[in-house]
Design an enzyme around this catalytic site. Structure first.
Site, PDB file in Angstrom:
ATOM      1  N   THR A 159      27.227 -28.392  82.179  1.00  0.00           N
ATOM      2  CA  THR A 159      26.521 -29.277  83.098  1.00  0.00           C
ATOM      3  C   THR A 159      25.284 -29.786  82.392  1.00  0.00           C
ATOM      4  O   THR A 159      24.841 -29.195  81.423  1.00  0.00           O
ATOM      5  CB  THR A 159      26.136 -28.470  84.366  1.00  0.00           C
ATOM      6  OG1 THR A 159      27.292 -28.291  85.164  1.00  0.00           O
ATOM      7  CG2 THR A 159      25.088 -29.144  85.215  1.00  0.00           C
ATOM      8  N   GLY A 189      31.640 -28.297  92.852  1.00  0.00           N
ATOM      9  CA  GLY A 189      30.783 -27.154  92.534  1.00  0.00           C
ATOM     10  C   GLY A 189      29.424 -27.243  93.200  1.00  0.00           C
ATOM     11  O   GLY A 189      29.227 -27.968  94.184  1.00  0.00           O
ATOM     12  N   THR A 209      22.797 -24.358  86.407  1.00  0.00           N
ATOM     13  CA  THR A 209      24.044 -24.487  85.648  1.00  0.00           C
ATOM     14  C   THR A 209      24.714 -23.123  85.565  1.00  0.00           C
ATOM     15  O   THR A 209      24.046 -22.110  85.360  1.00  0.00           O
ATOM     16  CB  THR A 209      23.804 -25.049  84.229  1.00  0.00           C
ATOM     17  OG1 THR A 209      25.014 -24.888  83.471  1.00  0.00           O
ATOM     18  CG2 THR A 209      22.667 -24.358  83.504  1.00  0.00           C
TER      19      THR A 209
HETATM   20  N1  ASP Z   1      27.762 -25.485  87.914  1.00  0.00           N
HETATM   21  C1  ASP Z   1      28.786 -26.376  87.451  1.00  0.00           C
HETATM   22  C2  ASP Z   1      29.938 -26.342  88.403  1.00  0.00           C
HETATM   23  O1  ASP Z   1      30.291 -25.279  88.865  1.00  0.00           O
HETATM   24  C3  ASP Z   1      29.261 -26.045  86.089  1.00  0.00           C
HETATM   25  C4  ASP Z   1      28.198 -25.675  85.108  1.00  0.00           C
HETATM   26  O2  ASP Z   1      27.033 -25.700  85.384  1.00  0.00           O
HETATM   27  O3  ASP Z   1      28.524 -25.347  83.982  1.00  0.00           O
HETATM   28  O4  ASP Z   1      30.531 -27.353  88.648  1.00  0.00           O
END
Ligand code: ASP
Length: 291
Positions: A159, A189, A209
């Site tokens: 992210t 998400g 994230t």
């Molecule tokens: N939090 C993000 C999601 O679950 C992914 C990430 O931050 O790597 O979509």
């Protein structure tokens, strides 16, 4: 009088398999310097947040924007949110397809509609009506960092996000993501959910994230603010506490947070978190792994 500003950005937390992160570090350094210059020149936090995230989306170096991975149907569904702390306004999009900059569309949802969140085809059609740049051919536009099907036994992810404090004392936060690898079509998400992955008010701005399902269940972003507001905790202690609560649910990840006095917290529990910070006192740090 010195101008108080602060800026932090992240390019995702999680398992980082490639030890050579020199391209990401160079890119984040450049964005940090540009963002700092704009904030010192009087740019609004919300504009700098959108600008930095737009560049991170476009780089193809992170699992967001151009670097996103497809879902199980081989489609690219992207999520993003932006929040203006001074006026507590927010805009977000989820499962957006066919548009280059999800963060720009999220900003337009905030500015141009009475709503906070638009989903799926509704979000795409709003973006087209607003004239946002469309993706002609997803097969050539996207440059996934990890192909679909990789790491199917874990929710691998990535992210980008940014938080800023401007010279008028306004805070803003934003987050943009391609989500987790190999996700089921329609999966959304924490990133576009206000209070889960993204939050800003007059006290603090937060972008998270990590494994979004756990961040949603712990409402991590707004929990940082609640710990500061009701518990009197510093941004450091509040961020660490909110992240620890998320970890107790079984997840991992990290966050960036800046408070109204220019103090920045960037805790993470995973292998690494691509991150860059310009603290209120002028110190800078760009790093990926634990130091
Ligand atoms: N939090 C993000 C999601 O679950 C992914 C990430 O931050 O790597 O979509």
């Amino acid at each position: 009088m010195t101008k108080l500003i602060a800026l932090a950005l992240h390019g995702g937390a999680g398992p980082i398999r490639n030890p050579d992160q020199s391209r990401e570090i160079a890119h984040m350094t450049q964005l940090l310097d540009c963002g700092e210059r704009d904030l010192l020149a009087g740019a609004a936090a919300i504009d700098v947040v959108q600008q930095v995230i737009g560049e991170l989306e476009d780089a193809g170096l992170y699992i967001a924007g151009r670097g996103s991975s497809p879902n199980r149907n081989n489609e690219f569904e992207l999520d993003a949110a932006i929040m203006d702390g001074s006026r507590r306004r927010a805009g977000s999009v989820c499962a957006l397809q066919g548009i280059k900059s999800p963060i720009a569309v999220a900003r337009a949802v905030m500015e141009e509609t009475p709503h906070v969140m638009l989903a799926g085809e509704g979000a795409s059609s709003f973006a087209r009506q607003q004239g946002f740049e469309q993706i002609d051919d997803p097969r050539t536009y996207f440059t996934p960092i990890s192909p679909a099907g990789a790491n199917t036994d874990e929710l691998s992810h990535g992210t980008v996000g940014c938080v800023a404090l401007d010279i008028s004392g306004n805070l803003a936060a934003g987050t943009s993501t391609g989500g987790v690898l190999n996700k089921i079509p329609g999966r959304v998400g924490d990133s576009p959910l206000i209070g889960a992955g993204t939050w800003a008010d007059k006290r603090v701005a937060v972008s998270c994230t990590g494994q979004g399902e756990y961040f949603i269940r712990a409402a991590v972003a707004v929990d940082v603010s609640a710990r500061m507001t009701y518990g009197g905790f510093s941004v450091d202690a509040a961020s660490a506490g909110a992240l620890a609560d998320m970890q107790r649910q079984g997840g991992d990840g990290g966050l960036i947070a800046v408070d109204a006095r220019g103090r920045v917290a960037m805790p993470f529990l995973s292998d690494g978190m691509r991150r860059a910070v310009r603290h209120g006192d002028g110190r800078k740090q760009i790093a990926v792994f634990h130091e």
